[in-house]
Enzyme design. Structure first.
Site, PDB file in Angstrom:
ATOM      1  N   HIS A 167      22.510  93.645  21.669  1.00  0.00           N
ATOM      2  CA  HIS A 167      23.613  93.396  22.115  1.00  0.00           C
ATOM      3  C   HIS A 167      23.907  93.615  23.914  1.00  0.00           C
ATOM      4  O   HIS A 167      23.155  94.729  24.475  1.00  0.00           O
ATOM      5  CB  HIS A 167      24.698  94.274  21.575  1.00  0.00           C
ATOM      6  CG  HIS A 167      26.211  93.887  21.969  1.00  0.00           C
ATOM      7  ND1 HIS A 167      26.645  94.281  23.114  1.00  0.00           N
ATOM      8  CD2 HIS A 167      26.919  93.024  21.314  1.00  0.00           C
ATOM      9  CE1 HIS A 167      28.009  94.025  23.171  1.00  0.00           C
ATOM     10  NE2 HIS A 167      28.349  93.097  21.987  1.00  0.00           N
TER      11      HIS A 167
ATOM     12  N   GLU B 103      25.939  85.212  22.834  1.00  0.00           N
ATOM     13  CA  GLU B 103      27.055  86.052  23.220  1.00  0.00           C
ATOM     14  C   GLU B 103      27.259  86.028  24.866  1.00  0.00           C
ATOM     15  O   GLU B 103      26.637  87.119  25.435  1.00  0.00           O
ATOM     16  CB  GLU B 103      27.153  87.559  22.795  1.00  0.00           C
ATOM     17  CG  GLU B 103      27.337  87.366  21.143  1.00  0.00           C
ATOM     18  CD  GLU B 103      27.769  88.892  20.827  1.00  0.00           C
ATOM     19  OE1 GLU B 103      29.017  88.804  19.959  1.00  0.00           O
ATOM     20  OE2 GLU B 103      27.293  89.794  21.229  1.00  0.00           O
TER      21      GLU B 103
HETATM   22  P1  PGA Z   1      34.730  90.813  21.301  1.00  0.00           P
HETATM   23  O1  PGA Z   1      33.261  91.328  21.283  1.00  0.00           O
HETATM   24  O2  PGA Z   1      35.020  89.777  20.401  1.00  0.00           O
HETATM   25  O3  PGA Z   1      35.577  92.048  21.379  1.00  0.00           O
HETATM   26  O4  PGA Z   1      34.742  89.857  22.969  1.00  0.00           O
HETATM   27  C1  PGA Z   1      32.276  90.507  20.938  1.00  0.00           C
HETATM   28  C2  PGA Z   1      30.667  91.301  20.748  1.00  0.00           C
HETATM   29  O5  PGA Z   1      30.547  92.184  21.788  1.00  0.00           O
HETATM   30  O6  PGA Z   1      30.208  91.103  20.062  1.00  0.00           O
END
Ligand code: PGA
Length: 257
Positions: free
Chosen positions: A97, A169
């Site tokens: 992540h 992401e």
């Molecule tokens: P968020 O987080 O939906 O709060 O932007 C996404 C993530 O970090 O997976």
């Protein structure tokens, strides 16, 4: 791929008691959605409670950990290993992540080592990739994504392909300051990820779920549903309350039917 993937990473939120309350509430709603593969990724300290709940009630959720150490054991104070997660009965492990990369110096190479260990242990590796704002600004998003993906998957053979999920992401889309990505932009990047998966795994690369995450919420989730390479949504803040996650499930169902 028939199933649509919907899941949430809670980051450093919720005690075990709060987690138990959440899963009970969500379970009350979510039985009616067999078309989704739903997954929950709480902090480590809530994993046992969540596992017990899921097993006892045969609740339709996969359970994930937010990270894992690449070694099975050793002098790594504060870390958690794969055998520890296996003992709990975790189904998947989130790896790389952007917050892990940003605050804990994780690299594509450490992501690769963790992903290999995870799939070898028979668990699913949910590998997160994404470019940052500067990379997007100078037009190297696709290059960055290809590099991250290829490095993350190095040495993973096609017989492990069913244990790989990818989450795209973009760093600039995540969290309180995040700007949700446009659907068309996500579709372009997911096409590039799909190409990379096919390069690695051949035709079976088409079977790897590729999820989008970054400021997904009830009002924008339908923007990500019309592309065959977007196979799910990975949600942070907007799914940390069970009823809000349920609302997104309902919207996604309506939009896809
Ligand atoms: P968020 O987080 O939906 O709060 O932007 C996404 C993530 O970090 O997976």
């Amino acid at each position: 791929m028939n199933s649509f993937f919907l899941g949430t990473n809670w980051k450093m939120h919720k005690t075990a008691d709060e987690a138990a309350e959440y899963i009970q509430k969500l379970d009350g709603f979510a039985r009616e959605f067999p078309e989704f593969t739903a997954f929950l990724i709480p902090p480590y300290t809530a994993l046992w409670r969540m596992r017990s709940y899921i097993d006892e009630h045969q609740a339709p959720f996969l359970l994930g950990a937010q990270n894992v150490h690449e070694e099975a054991e050793g002098a790594y104070t504060g870390e958690i290993s794969l055998p520890m997660l296996q003992e709990i009965g975790v189904d998947l492990v989130e790896i790389g992540h952007s917050e892990r990369r940003q605050y804990y110096n994780e690299t594509d190479f450490s992501v690769n080592r963790k992903a290999r260990r995870t799939v070898d242990a028979g668990l699913t590796a949910l590998i997160c990739i994404g470019e940052n704002a500067q990379e997007k600004a100078v037009g190297v998003s696709a290059e960055k994504i290809r590099l991250q993906l290829k490095t993350a998957l190095y040495g993973i053979e096609v017989d492990s392909v069913s244990r790989i999920w990818i989450a795209y992401e973009p760093v600039w889309a995540i969290g309180d300051q995040g700007i949700p990505a446009e659907g068309g932009y996500v579709a372009e990047i997911h096409a590039c990820i799909r190409e990379g998966l096919i390069a690695q795994f051949g035709a079976q690369g088409r079977e790897v779920p590729v999820l989008y995450g970054g400021s997904v919420h009830a009002d924008n989730c339908t923007a990500y549903l019309n592309d065959p390479n977007i196979n799910g949504l990975f949600i942070g803040r907007s799914a940390w309350q069970a009823d809000r996650f349920y609302e997104i499930m309902q919207i996604v169902r309506r939009a896809r039917s």
